[in-house]
Design an enzyme around this catalytic site. Structure first.
Site, mmCIF file in Angstrom:
data_model
loop_
_atom_site.group_PDB
_atom_site.id
_atom_site.type_symbol
_atom_site.label_atom_id
_atom_site.label_comp_id
_atom_site.label_asym_id
_atom_site.label_seq_id
_atom_site.Cartn_x
_atom_site.Cartn_y
_atom_site.Cartn_z
ATOM 1 N N LYS A 181 0.847 -1.204 0.000
ATOM 2 C CA LYS A 181 0.000 0.000 0.000
ATOM 3 C C LYS A 181 0.882 1.254 0.000
ATOM 4 O O LYS A 181 1.954 1.273 0.631
ATOM 5 C CB LYS A 181 -0.913 -0.032 1.240
ATOM 6 C CG LYS A 181 -1.958 1.067 1.273
ATOM 7 C CD LYS A 181 -2.924 0.850 2.444
ATOM 8 C CE LYS A 181 -3.942 1.952 2.566
ATOM 9 N NZ LYS A 181 -4.908 1.731 3.667
ATOM 10 N N SER B 31 -9.873 1.730 3.017
ATOM 11 C CA SER B 31 -9.026 2.525 2.158
ATOM 12 C C SER B 31 -7.971 1.715 1.392
ATOM 13 O O SER B 31 -7.387 2.245 0.443
ATOM 14 C CB SER B 31 -8.308 3.594 2.988
ATOM 15 O OG SER B 31 -7.399 3.007 3.896
ATOM 16 N N SER C 108 -9.891 -0.710 7.140
ATOM 17 C CA SER C 108 -9.364 -0.449 5.798
ATOM 18 C C SER C 108 -8.741 -1.641 5.092
ATOM 19 O O SER C 108 -8.460 -1.573 3.895
ATOM 20 C CB SER C 108 -8.330 0.677 5.853
ATOM 21 O OG SER C 108 -8.966 1.891 6.128
#
Lengths: 404, 56
Positions: A69, A144, A168
């Protein structure tokens, strides 16, 4: 194919790390899963192949590529948190998890898309482009860690790292039909994770099955002197687990979870994001709308006049929630909840922020109470005791095979 | 959604009452820090943690 199967095939010489990595890198990213693809992964894979050929004993995950990420810093590779504020930033150091991944010989495929600074639950709040759900590109992938979930679900990476501040990893994993894991607070070092809300943030894993999650967790977890909140986890064998369902949660304290979460996370975001260039009195023209809103809320709820009414009350709620969870865990080993209510939303359908915030209704509990939690594609989340992450992953493997 | 809507959203917390114990002990990180003091095996870090706990 699971990570264990990939590992076996690499060791048996059925294909090389080079072939495997090249295959993933060359796939077209039609879901907007990546913000940056790392071509250097090829040379890492070739090096692993040479070391394997020379007879060196390698880590079981050596040669298996991974996606990361974009809020986890990677030396020499762009790291933007999907924000214009950090556009062009090339970190001079690696996060602890990245050091461990490199040491194990896992080629890094690239940096995955996300909601800006981790703020969002749909994957639409990236400053660059939204991520699409590989299961149905008209639906949101969840956020997210949208790019990490889409990469694993869409066959663009065998496994990925995400981060989980309020769900997330678990929410996008569920929407994309894969497995998402949020470790206990402190189980994985946060050194090199760009902070959103420091008392809630945790680096997590998105994979195809609980076994894959366990293999990567074993690699990246552990105490780190550079993160004072990091802890060692225990692996306790639980033969006949006692499981409780969310339906048992009739205590009114659980109704405060979502409000407490948004107050605490916004206050911490206000504190953490004030360091960026161009931020004046909590405002920055480079922040997206959602980030700006949360920073302003954080300034309001932690301001001198309001701190007692909001931040202190939210902290009291958090303490009461932790006490309640301790009480519940005296009588059971695992708690099962839904991951999220309702169907997967259409892209662009959640115009009202409150609708988006309510997607986090079940997931934020684990973050507030520092607990490990794993979401399965069937739509359930299982929570365990703090520090007993491997026991939770083992139980999730049982549930995958036999149901609850 | 503008900021006032968001404040209205989190305002719902005011409908709940909390015990005096919870309000008095409303710094959730303090327990974690104490936890680290017991478990830490590094003398220098231990000292830092103790300082932080005392400073709270």
């Amino acid at each position: 194919m699971t990570l264990a199967e990939l590992s076996r095939k690499l060791q048996n010489g059925e294909f090389s790390a080079y072939e495997l990595t090249k295959n993933y890198l060359e796939k077209e990213d039609e879901y907007g899963a990546y913000l940056f693809k790392n071509e250097d992964a090829i040379s890492v894979a070739k090096e692993i192949d040479n070391r394997r050929l020379s007879g060196e004993k390698l880590h079981p995950l050596a040669g298996i590529p991974i996606a990361i990420k974009d809020n986890i810093v990677t030396k020499g590779m762009p790291t933007t948190c999907a924000s214009r504020t950090l556009e062009g930033y090339i970190p001079p150091y690696d996060a602890t998890v990245v050091e461990k991944i490199k040491k194990a010989g896992m080629p890094i495929l690239g940096k995955t898309n996300m909601d800006e600074f981790g703020m969002g639950s749909t994957g639409e709040n990236s400053a660059f482009y939204p991520t699409k759900n590989p299961k149905d590109t008209t639906l949101v992938p969840g956020g997210s860690s949208s790019g990490s979930a889409a990469a694993v679900s869409g066959g663009l990476a065998p496994v990925a790292l995400g981060s989980d501040t309020g769900g997330s990893c678990r929410l996008p994993a569920t929407y994309c039909g894969v497995v998402g894991f949020k470790p206990s607070y402190g189980a994985v070092s946060r050194y090199g994770l760009i902070a959103f809300a420091s008392s809630l943030d945790q680096i997590g894993i998105i994979g195809k099955c609980a076994e894959d999650i366990g293999l990567v967790f074993d690699l990246i977890s552990g105490r780190d002197p550079r993160d004072m909140t990091s802890i060692e986890t225990k692996n306790i064998r639980i033969d006949r687990p006692r499981v409780r369902n969310i339906c048992d949660f009739n205590d009114k304290i659980f109704k405060t979870v979502l409000y407490a979460y948004y107050i605490i996370s916004s206050a911490e975001a206000y504190s953490n994001l004030n360091r960026y260039d161009g931020v004046y009195y909590g405002k920055c023209r480079k922040f997206g709308e959602e980030v700006q809103r949360r920073v302003e809320l954080g300034a309001y709820v932690s301001g001198h006049e309001n701190v007692g009414e909001y931040y202190e009350k939210a902290s009291a709620a958090r303490r009461a929630i932790c006490d309640k969870m301790d009480e519940i865990f005296k009588e059971c080993d695992f708690i099962v909840t839904p991951t999220v209510k309702g169907d997967v939303p259409q892209l662009g359908s959640l115009k009202n922020g409150a609708d988006m915030y309510e997607l986090d209704e079940f997931t934020t509990l684990a973050n507030l109470a520092y607990l490990p939690a794993i979401s399965l594609p069937s739509g359930i989340t299982i929570m365990g005791r703090r520090g007993e992450d491997m026991s939770l992953i083992s139980y999730a493997r049982e549930v995958e095979k036999n149901g609850i | 959604m503008n900021i006032s809507d968001m404040i209205e959203f989190v305002n719902k917390i005011s409908a709940f009452e909390f015990s005096k114990k919870s309000l008095a002990d409303s710094v959730p990180m303090s327990e974690l820090r104490e936890d680290r003091v017991e478990k830490s095996d590094c003398t220098m870090e231990r000292q830092v943690v103790v300082d932080k706990v005392e400073g709270v």
